[in-house]
Structure formats: structure tokens, C-alpha cells
Design a protein around this motif. Structure first.
Motif, PDB file in Angstrom:
ATOM      1  N   LYS A  80      78.779  87.458  66.490  1.00 27.08           N
ATOM      2  CA  LYS A  80      78.367  88.853  66.736  1.00 27.08           C
ATOM      3  C   LYS A  80      77.550  89.432  65.581  1.00 27.08           C
ATOM      4  CE  LYS A  80      82.365  90.007  69.601  1.00 27.08           C
ATOM      5  NZ  LYS A  80      83.061  88.707  69.396  1.00 27.08           N
ATOM      6  N   THR A  81      77.872  89.032  64.365  1.00 22.72           N
ATOM      7  CA  THR A  81      77.276  89.687  63.192  1.00 22.72           C
ATOM      8  C   THR A  81      75.744  89.694  63.191  1.00 22.72           C
ATOM      9  OG1 THR A  81      79.233  88.910  62.037  1.00 22.72           O
ATOM     10  CG2 THR A  81      77.506  89.896  60.678  1.00 22.72           C
ATOM     11  N   HIS A  92      85.581  79.374  58.817  1.00 22.26           N
ATOM     12  CA  HIS A  92      84.657  78.388  59.415  1.00 22.26           C
ATOM     13  C   HIS A  92      83.207  78.868  59.315  1.00 22.26           C
ATOM     14  CE1 HIS A  92      84.894  80.732  63.313  1.00 22.26           C
ATOM     15  NE2 HIS A  92      83.643  80.324  63.403  1.00 22.26           N
ATOM     16  N   GLY A 151      83.736  82.816  59.894  1.00 24.03           N
ATOM     17  CA  GLY A 151      84.877  83.210  60.713  1.00 24.03           C
ATOM     18  C   GLY A 151      86.022  83.691  59.815  1.00 24.03           C
ATOM     19  N   VAL A 206      72.382  76.497  64.482  1.00 27.49           N
ATOM     20  CA  VAL A 206      73.354  75.772  63.640  1.00 27.49           C
ATOM     21  C   VAL A 206      74.460  75.196  64.508  1.00 27.49           C
ATOM     22  CG1 VAL A 206      72.899  77.111  61.531  1.00 27.49           C
ATOM     23  CG2 VAL A 206      74.818  77.767  62.974  1.00 27.49           C
ATOM     24  N   ASN A 248      75.281  80.528  72.523  1.00 27.08           N
ATOM     25  CA  ASN A 248      74.481  81.058  71.405  1.00 27.08           C
ATOM     26  C   ASN A 248      73.012  81.189  71.811  1.00 27.08           C
ATOM     27  OD1 ASN A 248      76.637  81.370  69.743  1.00 27.08           O
ATOM     28  ND2 ASN A 248      76.341  79.442  68.627  1.00 27.08           N
TER      29      ASN A 248
HETATM   30  C1  6PG Z   1      79.441  80.685  66.623  1.00 26.85           C
HETATM   31  C2  6PG Z   1      78.998  80.779  65.197  1.00 26.85           C
HETATM   32  C3  6PG Z   1      80.125  80.968  64.211  1.00 26.85           C
HETATM   33  C4  6PG Z   1      80.050  82.404  63.731  1.00 26.85           C
HETATM   34  C5  6PG Z   1      81.339  82.848  63.075  1.00 26.85           C
HETATM   35  C6  6PG Z   1      81.314  84.310  62.699  1.00 26.85           C
HETATM   36  O1  6PG Z   1      78.792  80.018  67.363  1.00 26.85           O
HETATM   37  O2  6PG Z   1      80.410  81.355  66.994  1.00 26.85           O
HETATM   38  O3  6PG Z   1      77.899  80.137  64.825  1.00 26.85           O
HETATM   39  O4  6PG Z   1      80.160  80.099  63.142  1.00 26.85           O
HETATM   40  O5  6PG Z   1      78.973  82.579  62.855  1.00 26.85           O
HETATM   41  O6  6PG Z   1      82.393  82.637  63.993  1.00 26.85           O
HETATM   42  O7  6PG Z   1      81.193  85.056  63.872  1.00 26.85           O
HETATM   43  P1  6PG Z   1      81.020  86.614  63.895  1.00 26.85           P
HETATM   44  O8  6PG Z   1      79.692  86.927  63.346  1.00 26.85           O
HETATM   45  O9  6PG Z   1      81.142  86.971  65.354  1.00 26.85           O
HETATM   46  O10 6PG Z   1      82.144  87.163  63.086  1.00 26.85           O
END
Ligand code: 6PG
Length: 252
Positions: free
Chosen positions: A50-51, A155, A151, A76, A89
Motif C-alpha cells: 500500500k505504501t 519482510h 512488512g 520486485v 501488484n
Molecule cells: C508486496 C510487497 C511487500 C510490501 C510490504 C509492505 O507485494 O506485498 O512487495 O514486500 O512492500 O509488505 O507493504 P505495505 O506498503 O502495504 O506496508
């Protein structure tokens, strides 16, 4: 506002998310300009989650100084779901970035999930990377920029704590299948991330404060995000005050 922790780890704390995305857009422009000047293309790997949505939206309005026909967008990671699924994604990036950007479709290198298994998808994506970067056996692609989220469990991409995918040193791409994680995934591996010239983390919100403290202060190496340490590159942790709220005063 800026605090250099070592020569390649830059930690920047902003009042608001909006300022994070402004800074990231500026950095993107700078990195892409340099890349295009030296080799006539810019290769960037984007994360889901989401970020980055607000950042992608801001980027989608950028024209002058952004050479979209020489920009190659990769992912990624991807969830092993159909392209039109709400957790794809591809779908997220299409919606927030690609739909309002005039970028040749062949410049967007998505991870296909039409294969029977995530293993097959990851093999195909690895082949795509090898072909695009014209890699010889054993070589690792060099992205000009890798954009990452973090995460709450630390992660990055789809590399989760205490998993074998984190130790992979051979493949460029892995299939990830874990009971504790929703959806099977396909992810680039740590050696690919650490071979990038620039890595930008976008981190926002109080729910990331604990993990940020563990990564930056406690140096908990069990967390995938702590292992991001590019040999020749720069890392930028761009975060808001909420995400930085548990860091000691030497950072803020
Ligand atoms: C995915 C991402 C994952 C994500 C993190 C943070 O496909 O979900 O690539 O690594 O960047 O989970 O997620 P948020 O930005 O939603 O906190």
C-alpha cells in the motif's frame, strides 16, 4: 532532517508521507537522468503493497525531465493471482502509475502468473531478467533503482524471515509458498536487491515503528530488511515521523 549513518545508508525522516513521495520523485529523476546519460536506459524494480501508491500517483504526473520511453519498469515481487485480482501488484501499479503514464507497454516487465505454478512463473521471470540485462551464466542484473517496502515482520519483496528463500544465492528469482503468508509469491532474491545501484525504502505509519527500530537500532539480522546492504550502492530509508517514532533521538 537527514542523518548519515554510514556512507551508503541514508536515513531521512519526514513530517508527512507526502514529503516522502516528493523526495522519492526527486531521487528518481536524478537516478534516471544519470542512468540514461551513461547507458541510454533506466531500469527500476518496483514493489507492491500500500505504501507506494501515493508516490506512484505523483510519479504518474511527471513528464519534463523523465524519460519514460527509456525507462524500464520491473517488479520486485508478485502475488500468484490473476492480473485483475485486487492483490496483484501488476494491477496496483497499473492503477496508480501506468494508466496515466505514456510508457511503451514493452517497457513494463510484469511477472506473468498465467503459468501452472509459481515455480514456472519465477523461471520465466528469471529468463526475462537474463534476456533484458544480457546476462552470462552466474551474472546478476544491476538495477539502477530498487524500490522496497517493509512488512511489520521485516519482510521485503516476498522474502520473509526464517525462510530458505532468504538464503538463496544462485537464482535471481524464487517462488515463495508459506502457510503464514497469504498467496503464493514470486520474488527477486537478496543478491539481486544487493546488486542494485540505489535502493529506496518507503516506510510510513506507527505499525512500522517497531520493525524500523529493530532494523536500524537493534540490527536484528533475522529480518530480511536488515540484510539489505548493497556492495556498491546507496540505500535510502525514507520514512515519516510515525514510522520513526521508536528510534532514539540521534536519528530524529
Ligand atoms: C508486496 C510487497 C511487500 C510490501 C510490504 C509492505 O507485494 O506485498 O512487495 O514486500 O512492500 O509488505 O507493504 P505495505 O506498503 O502495504 O506496508
Amino acid at each position: 532532517m537527514e542523518k548519515m549513518v554510514n556512507s551508503k545508508r541514508n536515513i531521512l525522516i519526514f513530517d508527512k508521507y507526502d514529503q516522502i513521495s516528493d523526495f522519492a520523485v526527486k531521487k528518481w529523476e536524478e537516478i534516471s537522468r544519470d542512468a540514461i546519460k551513461s547507458k541510454d536506459f533506466f531500469a527500476v524494480a518496483l514493489s507492491g503493497g500500500k505504501t507506494p501508491a501515493g508516490f506512484y500517483e505523483k510519479l504518474s504526473n511527471c513528464r519534463k525531465g523523465f524519460y519514460w520511453n527509456k525507462t524500464h519498469l520491473f517488479l520486485v515481487d508478485e502475488h500468484f493471482v490473476p492480473f485483475d485480482h485486487e492483490e496483484s501488484n501488476y494491477q496496483m501499479i497499473k492503477h496508480h502509475l501506468l494508466d496515466s503514464l505514456r510508457i511503451p507497454m514493452e517497457n513494463f516487465h510484469s511477472i506473468s502468473t498465467q503459468e501452472d505454478t509459481p515455480e514456472k512463473s519465477s523461471e520465466n521471470y528469471q529468463k526475462q531478467l537474463k534476456d533484458f540485462f544480457q546476462l552470462k551464466a552466474g551474472e546478476i542484473p544491476t538495477f539502477d533503482l530498487v524500490m522496497l517496502g517493509i512488512g511489520e515482520d521485516g519482510h521485503i519483496a516476498s522474502l520473509f524471515p526464517r525462510t530458505s528463500s532468504l538464503r538463496e544465492s544462485g537464482p535471481l528469482v524464487v517462488a515463495v509458498s508459506l502457510n503464514r503468508v497469504k498467496n503464493k509469491r514470486i520474488s527477486i532474491t537478496l543478491p539481486v536487491i544487493n546488486n542494485a545501484k540505489n535502493i529506496i525504502f518507503l516506510v510510513s505509519g506507527y505499525d512500522k515503528a517497531q520493525v524500523i527500530k529493530e532494523i536500524l537500532e537493534e540490527k536484528n539480522m533475522m529480518l530480511p530488511a536488515s540484510r539489505v546492504d548493497p556492495e556498491k550502492g546507496q540505500v535510502f530509508f525514507l520514512m515519516d515521523k510515525k514510522a520513526a517514532s521508536l528510534l532514539s533521538s540521534r536519528y530524529v
